[in-house]
Design a protein around this motif. Structure first.
Motif, mmCIF file in Angstrom:
data_model
loop_
_atom_site.group_PDB
_atom_site.id
_atom_site.type_symbol
_atom_site.label_atom_id
_atom_site.label_comp_id
_atom_site.label_asym_id
_atom_site.label_seq_id
_atom_site.Cartn_x
_atom_site.Cartn_y
_atom_site.Cartn_z
ATOM 1 N N PRO A 168 49.570 -32.476 26.107
ATOM 2 C CA PRO A 168 48.136 -31.739 26.206
ATOM 3 C C PRO A 168 48.239 -30.910 27.586
ATOM 4 N N ALA A 169 49.023 -31.164 28.354
ATOM 5 C CA ALA A 169 49.406 -30.325 29.641
ATOM 6 C C ALA A 169 49.917 -28.969 29.013
ATOM 7 N N GLU A 170 50.881 -29.169 28.079
ATOM 8 C CA GLU A 170 51.326 -27.791 27.676
ATOM 9 C C GLU A 170 50.348 -26.909 26.902
ATOM 10 N N ALA A 171 49.072 -27.420 26.637
ATOM 11 C CA ALA A 171 48.337 -26.576 25.763
ATOM 12 C C ALA A 171 47.221 -26.223 27.130
ATOM 13 N N VAL A 172 47.120 -26.568 28.253
ATOM 14 C CA VAL A 172 46.177 -26.062 29.206
ATOM 15 C C VAL A 172 45.787 -24.680 29.412
ATOM 16 N N PRO A 173 46.912 -23.801 29.249
ATOM 17 C CA PRO A 173 46.657 -22.440 29.393
ATOM 18 C C PRO A 173 45.919 -21.841 28.094
ATOM 19 N N ALA A 174 46.168 -22.403 27.042
ATOM 20 C CA ALA A 174 45.330 -22.155 25.635
ATOM 21 C C ALA A 174 43.677 -22.793 25.929
ATOM 22 N N ALA A 175 43.655 -23.807 26.489
ATOM 23 C CA ALA A 175 42.331 -24.544 26.739
ATOM 24 C C ALA A 175 41.592 -23.552 27.621
ATOM 25 N N VAL A 176 42.332 -22.822 28.696
ATOM 26 C CA VAL A 176 41.462 -22.017 29.683
ATOM 27 C C VAL A 176 41.402 -20.747 29.164
ATOM 28 N N ALA A 177 42.011 -20.246 28.258
ATOM 29 C CA ALA A 177 41.902 -19.019 27.518
ATOM 30 C C ALA A 177 40.522 -19.179 26.699
ATOM 31 N N VAL A 178 40.532 -20.188 25.706
ATOM 32 C CA VAL A 178 39.267 -20.244 24.856
ATOM 33 C C VAL A 178 37.900 -20.477 25.608
ATOM 34 N N GLU A 179 38.148 -21.144 26.564
ATOM 35 C CA GLU A 179 36.680 -21.396 27.420
ATOM 36 C C GLU A 179 36.502 -20.139 28.204
ATOM 37 N N LEU A 180 37.518 -19.147 28.621
ATOM 38 C CA LEU A 180 37.058 -17.831 29.072
ATOM 39 C C LEU A 180 36.477 -16.976 28.091
ATOM 40 N N ALA A 181 36.979 -17.036 26.809
ATOM 41 C CA ALA A 181 36.718 -16.225 25.991
ATOM 42 C C ALA A 181 35.401 -16.496 25.418
ATOM 43 N N HIS A 182 35.001 -17.802 25.166
ATOM 44 C CA HIS A 182 33.705 -18.481 24.896
ATOM 45 C C HIS A 182 32.562 -17.947 25.803
ATOM 46 N N ASN A 183 32.874 -17.987 27.288
ATOM 47 C CA ASN A 183 32.141 -17.728 28.334
ATOM 48 C C ASN A 183 31.688 -16.083 28.311
ATOM 49 N N PHE A 184 32.703 -15.208 27.983
ATOM 50 C CA PHE A 184 32.787 -13.817 27.720
ATOM 51 C C PHE A 184 31.288 -13.724 26.646
ATOM 52 N N SER A 185 31.648 -14.453 25.569
ATOM 53 C CA SER A 185 30.513 -14.102 24.462
ATOM 54 C C SER A 185 29.218 -14.725 25.114
ATOM 55 N N LEU A 186 29.134 -15.868 25.799
ATOM 56 C CA LEU A 186 27.864 -16.220 26.168
ATOM 57 C C LEU A 186 27.137 -15.339 27.214
ATOM 58 N N MET A 187 27.798 -14.432 28.108
ATOM 59 C CA MET A 187 27.504 -13.813 29.103
ATOM 60 C C MET A 187 26.741 -12.543 28.336
ATOM 61 N N HIS A 188 27.480 -11.916 27.384
ATOM 62 C CA HIS A 188 27.121 -10.958 26.660
ATOM 63 C C HIS A 188 25.890 -11.266 25.667
ATOM 64 N N ASP A 189 26.027 -12.494 25.006
ATOM 65 C CA ASP A 189 24.819 -12.986 24.327
ATOM 66 C C ASP A 189 23.681 -13.041 24.881
ATOM 67 N N ASP A 190 23.608 -13.549 26.146
ATOM 68 C CA ASP A 190 22.593 -13.490 26.982
ATOM 69 C C ASP A 190 21.717 -12.345 27.239
ATOM 70 N N VAL A 191 22.611 -11.309 27.322
ATOM 71 C CA VAL A 191 22.092 -9.867 27.809
ATOM 72 C C VAL A 191 21.534 -9.116 26.337
ATOM 73 N N MET A 192 22.270 -9.344 25.274
ATOM 74 C CA MET A 192 21.820 -8.980 23.933
ATOM 75 C C MET A 192 20.399 -9.545 23.413
ATOM 76 N N ASP A 193 20.383 -10.787 23.689
ATOM 77 C CA ASP A 193 19.048 -11.587 23.258
ATOM 78 C C ASP A 193 18.014 -11.523 24.260
ATOM 79 N N GLY A 194 18.466 -10.928 25.472
ATOM 80 C CA GLY A 194 17.374 -10.964 26.543
ATOM 81 C C GLY A 194 17.044 -12.463 27.054
ATOM 82 N N ASP A 195 17.942 -13.393 26.844
ATOM 83 C CA ASP A 195 17.795 -14.826 27.109
ATOM 84 C C ASP A 195 17.604 -14.938 29.038
#
Length: 346
Positions: free
Chosen positions: A81-108
């Motif tokens: 699993p340690a070899e996949a940590v960069p991939a885990a970080v990348a998907v968490e960053l991409a997910h939170n990119f979408s959350l920040m934009h979703d909050d703006v678009m939805d007015g949450d």
């Protein structure tokens, strides 16, 4: 009880998520630390690490389901699993990119029981911070030096493009009265299934899995993601604000044509016709109309259809996982995590 189920029971889902967090968080914080100070302060707030004044706080960072899928999938194909940590970080960053934009678009105005980033720092700053998180996701993959980083970047890029297409469709549905159930399902799979499928597939690839294993893991994640979105949609109408961290009936307030809403609108029932007439008459419901609309969705069968379909998708996802020929313990924990994610509304 099978041996695999017994193993999973020895490490409950809370412990699995804590294990995942222990691998993810140091690398995630290290990556965010490289951002310019003005952007980093917004990201630190959004991740729940600091308050509005930049003071350290505890909690509020979310469960990080996607990174857990990456790490468990890597282990499931026999990798470290340690070899996949960069991939885990990348998907968490991409997910939170979408959350920040979703909050703006939805007015949450609220996420995880506190004001959203745009509500604190302003719309433009939150958009820029979200952009920076997405840029950082690809930078983390590029810096990993993993032999499959090129494949990983292409896979993540394709998932983000699909996510954006799903988000665009979701917003477009708010202005339409004729949304079909099949197109709503395609939207939900793109909006949520794509990144969960990418998470599982990236873990399999970075863990050294064979191409057919990676393909099955992608199928597992996609089906899980669609089921996950169905449960999110249920919580968006009937979720307890104390649990969800959002106001009651939040999706109805925002005019969302979510899956239970569209299932009710297309049900052909008297309640569905009454619901359609309400949506044709004006904007999103408010006040006392919120309870009325939620009740019509139930009467038209939208709530029960969504719950039943989510359970069917969970079964499909677990079948895909089994076909990936995973190791016993990580497979059991992936299955446990999937069931936990799809039964959050119980």
């Amino acid at each position: 009880m099978t041996a695999a189920e017994q193993t999973a029971e020895d490490r409950p889902v809370t412990e699995v998520l804590a294990w995942s967090r222990s691998l993810l968080d140091p690398a995630l914080r290290e990556a965010v630390e490289t951002l310019p100070a003005s952007i980093r302060s917004i990201a630190d707030y959004h991740f729940g690490w600091r308050d509005e004044q930049g003071r350290p706080v505890e909690g509020g960072a979310g469960k990080a389901i996607r990174p857990a899928l990456v790490l468990l999938a890597a282990e499931a194909v026999g990798g470290d699993p340690a070899e996949a940590v960069p991939a885990a970080v990348a998907v968490e960053l991409a997910h939170n990119f979408s959350l920040m934009h979703d909050d703006v678009m939805d007015g949450d105005t609220v996420r995880r029981h506190r004001p959203t980033a745009w509500n604190v720092f302003g719309v433009n700053s939150a958009i820029l911070a979200g952009d920076a998180l997405l840029m950082l996701a690809f930078d983390v993959l590029a810096a990993s030096g993993h032999p499959l980083l090129g494949e990983g970047m292409r896979r993540l890029g394709a998932a983000v493009a699909e996510l954006l297409d799903g988000q665009r469709a979701d917003m477009g549905f708010e202005r339409r009265a004729d949304v079909g159930l099949e197109e709503c399902l395609r939207m939900a799979e793109a909006k949520t299934g794509a990144l969960l499928g990418c998470s599982s597939a990236l873990g399999g690839a970075f863990g050294g899995g064979a191409p057919d294993q990676v393909k099955r893991l992608d199928g597992f994640g996609r089906r899980l993601g669609l089921a996950f979105q169905m449960v999110d949609d249920l919580l968006g109408v009937w979720g307890d604000p104390a649990v969800t961290g959002k106001p009651g009936h939040s999706d109805l307030r925002n005019g969302k044509k979510s899956l239970p809403v569209v299932a009710a609108l297309t049900s052909g029932t008297p309640a569905g016709e009454e619901l359609a007439a309400f949506y044709r008459a004006g904007g999103p419901p408010a006040g006392a109309d919120l309870d009325r609309v939620a009740g019509l969705i139930v009467q038209a069968g939208g709530r029960s259809w969504c719950r039943t379909r989510a359970d069917e998708l969970l079964s499909d996802a677990l079948r895909e996982l089994w076909l990936a020929r995973p190791g016993q313990r990580p497979a059991a924990e992936l299955g446990m995590l999937a069931r936990h994610s799809v039964r959050r509304d119980h």
